[in-house]
Design an enzyme around this catalytic site. Sequence first.
Site, short mmCIF file in Angstrom:
data_model
loop_
_atom_site.label_atom_id
_atom_site.label_comp_id
_atom_site.label_asym_id
_atom_site.label_seq_id
_atom_site.Cartn_x
_atom_site.Cartn_y
_atom_site.Cartn_z
N LEU A 1 8.29 19.08 7.14
CA LEU A 1 9.71 18.69 6.42
C LEU A 1 9.39 18.64 4.79
O LEU A 1 10.16 18.74 4.23
CB LEU A 1 9.97 17.33 7.04
CG LEU A 1 10.08 17.33 8.64
CD1 LEU A 1 10.69 15.86 8.98
CD2 LEU A 1 11.26 18.38 8.89
N ASP B 1 4.62 0.33 12.12
CA ASP B 1 3.50 0.04 11.68
C ASP B 1 3.33 -1.49 11.98
O ASP B 1 1.89 -2.19 11.57
CB ASP B 1 3.48 -0.08 10.01
CG ASP B 1 3.29 1.40 9.51
OD1 ASP B 1 3.57 1.60 8.29
OD2 ASP B 1 3.28 2.22 10.27
N ARG C 1 1.02 14.64 12.97
CA ARG C 1 1.45 14.25 11.72
C ARG C 1 1.66 15.44 10.97
O ARG C 1 0.83 15.87 9.85
CB ARG C 1 0.62 13.05 10.96
CG ARG C 1 0.78 11.82 11.64
CD ARG C 1 -0.03 10.70 11.34
NE ARG C 1 0.76 10.32 10.00
CZ ARG C 1 0.40 9.36 9.30
NH1 ARG C 1 -0.85 8.85 9.68
NH2 ARG C 1 1.30 8.96 8.33
N LYS D 1 0.78 -1.09 0.07
CA LYS D 1 0.04 -0.07 -0.14
C LYS D 1 0.77 1.31 0.19
O LYS D 1 0.67 2.18 -0.83
CB LYS D 1 -0.83 0.21 1.15
CG LYS D 1 -1.58 1.48 1.62
CD LYS D 1 -2.38 1.20 2.93
CE LYS D 1 -1.75 1.56 4.17
NZ LYS D 1 -1.39 3.12 4.23
N ASN D 2 2.08 1.25 0.87
CA ASN D 2 2.59 2.49 1.16
C ASN D 2 3.56 2.66 -0.07
O ASN D 2 4.29 3.67 -0.19
CB ASN D 2 3.30 2.47 2.41
CG ASN D 2 2.38 2.82 3.64
OD1 ASN D 2 1.15 2.95 3.33
ND2 ASN D 2 2.63 2.57 4.67
N CYS E 1 -4.23 12.73 12.51
CA CYS E 1 -5.15 11.77 12.24
C CYS E 1 -5.26 10.82 13.55
O CYS E 1 -4.42 11.50 14.69
CB CYS E 1 -4.45 10.61 11.16
SG CYS E 1 -3.02 10.01 11.72
N ARG F 1 -8.54 -0.29 4.48
CA ARG F 1 -7.82 0.64 3.93
C ARG F 1 -6.46 0.18 3.26
O ARG F 1 -5.86 0.39 2.77
CB ARG F 1 -7.48 1.92 4.98
CG ARG F 1 -8.74 2.85 5.41
CD ARG F 1 -8.31 4.01 5.91
NE ARG F 1 -7.21 4.88 5.23
CZ ARG F 1 -6.49 5.67 5.85
NH1 ARG F 1 -7.05 6.14 7.09
NH2 ARG F 1 -5.51 6.20 5.43
C1 EPZ Z 1 4.63 6.86 6.37
O1 EPZ Z 1 3.86 7.98 6.89
C2 EPZ Z 1 3.66 5.75 6.17
N1 EPZ Z 1 2.62 5.90 5.37
C3 EPZ Z 1 2.89 5.35 7.51
O2 EPZ Z 1 2.29 4.33 7.51
C4 EPZ Z 1 4.28 4.95 8.62
O3 EPZ Z 1 3.78 4.67 9.74
C5 EPZ Z 1 5.30 6.01 8.45
O4 EPZ Z 1 5.72 6.41 6.96
C6 EPZ Z 1 6.43 5.61 9.17
O5 EPZ Z 1 6.98 4.60 8.84
C7 EPZ Z 1 2.52 6.08 4.04
O6 EPZ Z 1 3.51 5.53 3.57
C8 EPZ Z 1 1.51 6.41 3.37
P1 EPZ Z 1 6.78 9.90 8.38
P2 EPZ Z 1 4.55 9.21 6.90
O7 EPZ Z 1 6.81 11.31 7.51
O8 EPZ Z 1 5.21 9.51 5.66
C9 EPZ Z 1 6.91 13.31 11.81
C10 EPZ Z 1 0.31 2.92 7.74
O9 EPZ Z 1 -0.32 2.49 8.61
N2 EPZ Z 1 6.96 14.19 10.65
O10 EPZ Z 1 8.09 8.94 8.21
O11 EPZ Z 1 3.34 10.37 7.20
C11 EPZ Z 1 5.77 12.53 11.94
O12 EPZ Z 1 4.70 13.12 12.79
C12 EPZ Z 1 0.68 4.31 7.92
O13 EPZ Z 1 0.41 2.25 6.56
C13 EPZ Z 1 7.01 15.73 11.01
O14 EPZ Z 1 7.12 16.09 11.97
O15 EPZ Z 1 5.57 9.11 8.31
C14 EPZ Z 1 6.08 11.42 12.52
O16 EPZ Z 1 6.07 11.43 14.04
C15 EPZ Z 1 0.72 4.97 9.48
N3 EPZ Z 1 7.14 16.46 9.95
C16 EPZ Z 1 7.55 11.09 11.95
O17 EPZ Z 1 8.05 12.18 11.57
C17 EPZ Z 1 6.83 15.98 8.57
O18 EPZ Z 1 6.74 17.05 7.67
C18 EPZ Z 1 7.52 10.07 10.95
O19 EPZ Z 1 6.53 10.38 9.93
C19 EPZ Z 1 6.65 15.03 8.21
C20 EPZ Z 1 6.62 13.88 9.55
#
Ligand code: EPZ
Length: 423
Positions: A127, A308, A123, A22-23, A118, A400
């Site tokens: 960045l 995850d 989230r 999915k991701n 969410c 989902r």
């Molecule tokens: C991706 O989300 C995945 N979703 C998530 O899977 C997964 O849990 C996550 O990566 C971590 O591996 C998809 O790929 C669609 P991050 P993403 O940016 O990209 C903080 C599932 O269950 N952050 O790596 O949103 C954020 O709050 C989902 O399939 C900022 O602060 O995750 C988090 O604490 C859930 N500022 C950490 O970084 C930003 O601009 C990691 O988030 C972006 C992120």
Amino acid sequence: MDRIVVTGNGPLSGQIPIAGAKNACLTLMPATLLSDEPLTLTNAPRLSDIRTMSTLLQSLGAEVSALNDGKVLALSSHGLSNHTADYDIVRKMRASILVLGPMLARDGHAVVSLPGGCAIGARPVDLHLRALEAMGATLDLRDGYVHAEARGGLKGAVVDFPLVSVGATENALMAATLAKGMTVLNNAAREPEIVDLARCLRKMGAQIEGEGTSEITIQGVDRLHGATHPVVTDRIELGTYMLAPAIAGGEVELLGGTLSLVAAFAEKLEAAGVSVTETPTGLTVTRRGDRVRAVDVVTEPFPGFPTDLQAQMMALLCTAEGTSVLEETIFENRFMHAPELMRMGARIDVHGGHATVTGVDRLRGAPVMATDLRASVSLILAGLAAEGETIVSRVYHLDRGYERVEEKLGNVGALIRREREDG
Ligand code: EPZ
């Protein structure tokens, strides 16, 4: 709304096919915006999130056709008629933010709703925005939307991510393929989904090096062409179903699984007393004794233990011999499955980012509620070995990220059914 009813029914046996990720698919699909030639994705998962991304891309003027019962996605965006990603779509799926980088790189402007938080955390997307600003974009945040401009196109830049972000790395990587000059992404995410995206972009003519490491270098090109690309196997679905025989006993082969996708997770399973063996067609998982042993878990960016899979691992540890501590370091609110597992008799203490699980002999089935995608499947896993019936409501969360979960588990002997939720 549907609900899923699962009844503890002893050991499992057979094979479970693992779908495309999915991701990975959610970042590969927006890549069509980078080129006016067709992009074909094979091994695509049949999930509601994928349908949501299709709707979003179509709202921008791209064409998306689901062929071969949804396993093939034919995309093309030879002329975008709209550059605004509306809140009513974006709020349903945060990955919608991944259209921002490609649209900006291709046409020099984009308006994308801020996704909002969410269940598992605030989230933010700061960045993502900082990376695009470093490449010369001007961003104006107003009325809940990001108004992004890059007249004259983006330019290569050195982007230093203060923390590892999968989505921000993906947005920056896609944008950089058409930027003028060289971009270096430092502290980039190393997830297999990023490697898969880089491989697809390279097939489209992008010049990328270092994917899978924390430094990715991209030399911008004038245009990208079409490609055909298979979506990488879903390591989170793989890890989820590896836990089914670990929890219920028996032996299950996960078709299409490879150890490299889940190395840290498999290591933890081995430490808990679960054998993971590579076969010519996937991974076979069996529990070595009647109960697993307690192990401690800390979630980390890849190649560490995936956040995850934290909820699903907790379901296993609820009946382990001993006490386990799970530390969630990625999201601030990702223990919502704990109170639901406690309704089934689990003994869990949550303090901030730590959950302490004291194993019990057996859980008892109960009505429970899904709160987010991975929490919902952890409740189903817990129900596989619980005494009696577990009724998981609000399974739209589940749909989902998991194709036909009742069919895949039912085929290996689980007593599980989906029914309409009355009222
Ligand atoms: C991706 O989300 C995945 N979703 C998530 O899977 C997964 O849990 C996550 O990566 C971590 O591996 C998809 O790929 C669609 P991050 P993403 O940016 O990209 C903080 C599932 O269950 N952050 O790596 O949103 C954020 O709050 C989902 O399939 C900022 O602060 O995750 C988090 O604490 C859930 N500022 C950490 O970084 C930003 O601009 C990691 O988030 C972006 C992120």
